[in-house]
Design an enzyme around this catalytic site. Structure first.
Site, mmCIF file in Angstrom:
data_model
loop_
_atom_site.group_PDB
_atom_site.id
_atom_site.type_symbol
_atom_site.label_atom_id
_atom_site.label_comp_id
_atom_site.label_asym_id
_atom_site.label_seq_id
_atom_site.Cartn_x
_atom_site.Cartn_y
_atom_site.Cartn_z
ATOM 1 N N LYS A 33 0.835 -1.210 0.000
ATOM 2 C CA LYS A 33 0.000 0.000 0.000
ATOM 3 C C LYS A 33 0.867 1.258 0.000
ATOM 4 C CE LYS A 33 -2.116 -1.122 3.817
ATOM 5 N NZ LYS A 33 -1.463 -2.419 4.003
ATOM 6 N N THR A 34 1.850 1.271 0.880
ATOM 7 C CA THR A 34 2.717 2.442 0.944
ATOM 8 C C THR A 34 3.528 2.558 -0.347
ATOM 9 O OG1 THR A 34 2.796 2.236 3.332
ATOM 10 C CG2 THR A 34 4.478 3.603 2.319
ATOM 11 N N ASP A 220 -1.953 7.778 3.635
ATOM 12 C CA ASP A 220 -1.502 6.461 4.119
ATOM 13 C C ASP A 220 -2.153 6.164 5.466
ATOM 14 O OD1 ASP A 220 -0.166 4.069 4.096
ATOM 15 O OD2 ASP A 220 1.848 4.902 4.343
ATOM 16 N N GLU A 221 -2.219 4.912 5.842
ATOM 17 C CA GLU A 221 -2.779 4.476 7.143
ATOM 18 C C GLU A 221 -4.156 5.101 7.373
ATOM 19 O OE1 GLU A 221 -1.207 2.249 8.853
ATOM 20 O OE2 GLU A 221 0.926 2.431 8.365
ATOM 21 N N GLN A 251 -5.540 -3.289 10.774
ATOM 22 C CA GLN A 251 -4.458 -2.614 11.487
ATOM 23 C C GLN A 251 -4.935 -1.337 12.167
ATOM 24 O OE1 GLN A 251 -0.419 -2.707 9.612
ATOM 25 N NE2 GLN A 251 -1.570 -3.402 7.839
ATOM 26 N N ARG A 599 5.190 -7.277 10.861
ATOM 27 C CA ARG A 599 6.364 -6.422 10.651
ATOM 28 C C ARG A 599 7.552 -7.242 10.169
ATOM 29 N NH1 ARG A 599 4.122 -2.854 9.148
ATOM 30 N NH2 ARG A 599 2.366 -4.227 9.427
#
Ligand code: ATP
Ligand code: MG
Length: 726
Positions: A33-34, A220-221, A251, A599
């Protein structure tokens, strides 16, 4: 020129190339996504659709903003300057500075920190003659923050969102507080967004300026945005409607700060015809890590749901490890020796991280790394012994050990506040200089000679007699009891207990951890020496270092090797989530676990200890339910802790057993709150630290169903609420 697109898969490429119109990328961890956002940024530039300053990019942290700037720079082949790229707060501050006069500020307005905010609010309450004992300013601050998170100016609060604080005067106080801020040419953190939204809403010219300017918006996020942030985005995006948000509902870990997962659903409503892109290939983690994480998160009910498969070529990889250990020290030793052996095997420290649920947990690992000479850094926080509350407590211990330690004395003489201000301190300094005495001795002398008056005299007299008393306890009952006693009797613990800021519980946990750390030492001096040596241990900044951080701070990051220690009930999921009962907080904890595992690129090492020290005592702990929820076929379980019950009876032999006074009440309050003696009836009005005011709608033994004014219906334990109608 279009080489940068080749490194994307089909779905990612679609998301990058759909530059016009609203796009929502909803996808699991590590699906790029990033990367999509970064590439989209570059794509817009390289296809000449906009100049760099015509793209607005929102990241969740400053660190993420920095990384994104670097990534964009790499794709462009030159450093990216003058970008509108940063956190919501940073971007709003920049807009407000430019148009400050339109919201009644000057462009050099200051941004208050939380201490200043509270001080100002107290003044406002004093002026309004509100009894701060009955109506804690912290509670009002929290209420104001909630209003700001929802985008309400003082005059805009709907009836359903009103508060009973100070018999319904909260809204007036809020208005008075805003007026004071304005008079001081200052804003608080929440204002940055609130005022910016207000500006865009009420000033068509400003809105038009930014509509013209921002041809493209990237976020983002997105799952962690709150309402006011959402309004801000919606206002800005209504110009060109070229907004691309990426996020992952699994998340979402900031609901406690007002983030609203519903914003994802609203997006489709507010931007009809939005293109929804799903990314399903995870490029970050090996298959076992991905499988473990996916199985875990499948235990949550409130999900939008999505599939995830590995996009990596080296799909097999090592199993996720679950290591059971005897106690927390053995856990720290295990992590330390693993770090060493991975390093010997050629792994870089920069690619290893220890992710903890709560800040206090870093202490054991920090000490281990120092012992082993492994450089580390704490991301998004301070090293344990540098944290303010730990420095305060240690300053008390230093004065205890050595009354002539002036620096330490000065640090604590008015912490917590005892009315010993600048002028009193000046007096002490003068006396000390004149007679060549320490501040402590000068204080004694002034007290004897009657050179101090009123409140100052009272407080200092009490402080010194406390020190005499604590020194006595130190001699008779040892340093651990002395520390606990002084933290209690000095009012220091109470100071943090009364503090309603989100950091306060963490500070209390750190202080508890300090008591545990102290118990490792035979005597106070040994401990103090240890602390000074630890603080010395500052290495050069350019070396590769092991990272330690909280799970919250790890969002969006990735490492080859990730350690996830402390997976025990009460630590993770944390006690508060367990106490609250119900599924909501537990599901948020599980999302946090999902963030943690995802992560890792190649190795995830989860651990739990069978015994944890609670102050100077040992208590057995049970493995986190999240460990049970991991699928066996991708998990290897090992460990030295024979998990039989007899284990808990024996403490490690090296442990110095303290003669301990039995304390009547636990000074720490959490996690074990005493049960209530009175019963709260249906219909009672109550206050809960986290959820605010509400009315009891049902009682089931010690569990209450409460209709909270700002956060709706929740089930909580009765010991966590105060009655507010009697
Ligand atoms: P998170 O949900 O944790 O924020 P994310 O969806 O933003 O994750 P990224 O950080 O963008 O994921 O990507 C995860 C990793 O996968 C990065 O190392 C990235 O470079 C890599 N990656 C992403 N897409 C591809 C691809 N198409 N091919 C190879 N590697 C990729
Ligand atoms: Mg990301």
């Amino acid at each position: 020129m279009s080489g940068y697109l080749d490194s994307l898969n089909q779905a990612q490429r679609e998301a990058v190339e759909a530059t016009e119109g609203p796009v929502l990328v909803l996808a699991g961890a590590g699906t790029g996504k990033t990367r999509v956002l970064t590439t989209r940024f570059a794509h817009i530039l390289l296809s000449h659709k906009a100049f760099p300053n015509q793209i607005l990019t929102v990241t969740f942290t400053n660190k993420a903003a920095r990384e994104m700037r670097e990534r964009v720079g790499r794709i462009l082949g030159q450093p990216a300057e003058g970008l509108w790229l940063g956190t919501f707060h940073a971007l709003c501050a920049r807009m407000l500075r430019r148009f400050a006069d339109r919201v009644g500020l000057q462009s050099n307005f200051s941004i208050l920190d939380s201490d200043d905010q509270l001080r100002l609010l107290k003044q406002v309450m004093e002026t309004a003659r509100i009894d701060a004992k009955r109506w804690p300013p912290n509670a009002l601050m929290a209420q104001i923050q909630r209003w700001k998170d929802k985008g309400f100016m003082p005059t805009e609060i709907p009836a359903a969102e009103s508060s009973d604080f100070a018999n319904g005067r909260a809204e007036d106080l809020y208005a008075a507080y805003q007026a004071r801020l304005k008079a001081l040419n200052a804003v608080d953190f929440g204002d940055l967004l609130l005022l910016c939204v207000h500006l865009l809403k009420t000033d068509a010219e400003v809105l038009a300026t930014y509509h013209k300017m921002f041809r493209y918006i990237l976020v983002d996020e997105y799952q962690d945005t709150n309402l006011v942030q959402y309004y801000w985005l919606r206002l800005l995006a209504q110009g060109h409607k070229n907004i691309c948000c990426v996020g992952d509902d699994d998340q979402s870990i900031y609901s406690w700060r007002g983030a609203e997962i519903e914003n994802i659903l609203k997006f489709e409503r507010d931007f009809p015809g939005a293109k929804i892109v799903r990314l399903e290939a995870n490029y970050r983690s090996t298959a076992p890590i991905l499988t473990a994480a996916s199985h875990l998160i499948a235990h949550n009910e409130g999900r939008l749901g999505k599939t995830l498969h590995s996009g990596r070529n080296d799909a097999d990889g090592d199993n996720v490890e679950v290591v059971a250990l005897w106690d927390s020290e053995e856990e720290a030793r295990m992590v330390g020796s693993r770090v060493e052996s991975y390093r010997r095997a050629g792994e870089s420290l920069a690619e290893m991280a220890i992710l903890v649920r709560a800040g206090f947990q870093t202490r054991a690992f920090e000490e281990r790394m120092i012992t082993l000479g492994i450089p580390y850094r704490i991301i998004g926080g301070l090293r344990f012994y540098e944290r303010a509350e730990i420095r305060d407590a240690i300053a008390y211990l230093r004065v205890l050990a050595q009354p002539s330690d002036d620096l330490a004395f000065e640090r604590i003489v008015n912490t917590p506040k005892r009315g010993v201000g600048e002028s009193a301190l000046r007096l002490l300094h003068e006396q000390a200089r004149a007679d060549q005495l320490s501040l402590y001795a000068a204080t004694e002398k002034l007290l004897q000679g009657g050179g101090l008056r009123g409140k100052v005299r009272e407080s200092l007299r009490e402080l010194l007699s406390h020190f005499t008393h604590w020194r006595d306890i130190l001699g008779r009952e040892g340093h651990v009891v002395a520390l606990e006693t002084l933290l209690d009797e000095s009012g220091y613990i109470d100071m943090w207990k009364a503090d309603k800021s989100p950091e306060a519980p963490g500070r209390l946990e750190n202080l508890k951890e300090l008591v545990r750390a102290l118990a490792d030492f035979e005597a106070l001096q040994g401990f103090l020496d240890h602390v000074s040596l630890v603080m010395e241990n500052e290495e050069r900044d350019d070396d590769a270092k092991l990272s330690m951080m909280t799970l919250h701070g790890a969002k969006g990051l990735e490492f080859d090797i990730v350690f996830l220690p402390g997976w025990e009930e009460g630590v993770f999921p944390n006690q508060r989530a367990l106490d609250e009962g119900g599924n909501k907080s537990l599901e948020e904890e599980r999302r946090l676990a999902y963030v943690g595992i995802t992560r890792a690129r190649r190795r995830a090492i989860i651990s739990h200890a069978a015994n944890r020290r609670i102050y100077a005592n040992w208590q057995s702990s049970i493995p986190s339910r999240f460990i049970e929820e991991l699928p066996d076929h991708v998990v290897t379980r090992t460990g030295s802790a024979a998990m039989n019950q007899s284990a808990r009876l024996a403490a490690p032999p090296s442990f110095p057993l303290q003669a301990r006074r039995v304390r009547e009440a636990d000074i720490w309050d959490t996690p074990a709150r005493p049960a209530r003696t009175d019963k709260i009836p249906v219909g009672a009005r109550v206050f809960h630290q986290k959820f605010g005011y509400g009315r009891v709608i049902a009682v089931d033994d010690d569990r209450l169903d409460i209709d909270f004014e700002t956060s709706g219906e929740k089930r909580v334990l009765d010991r966590f609420v105060e009655r507010h109608d009697v």
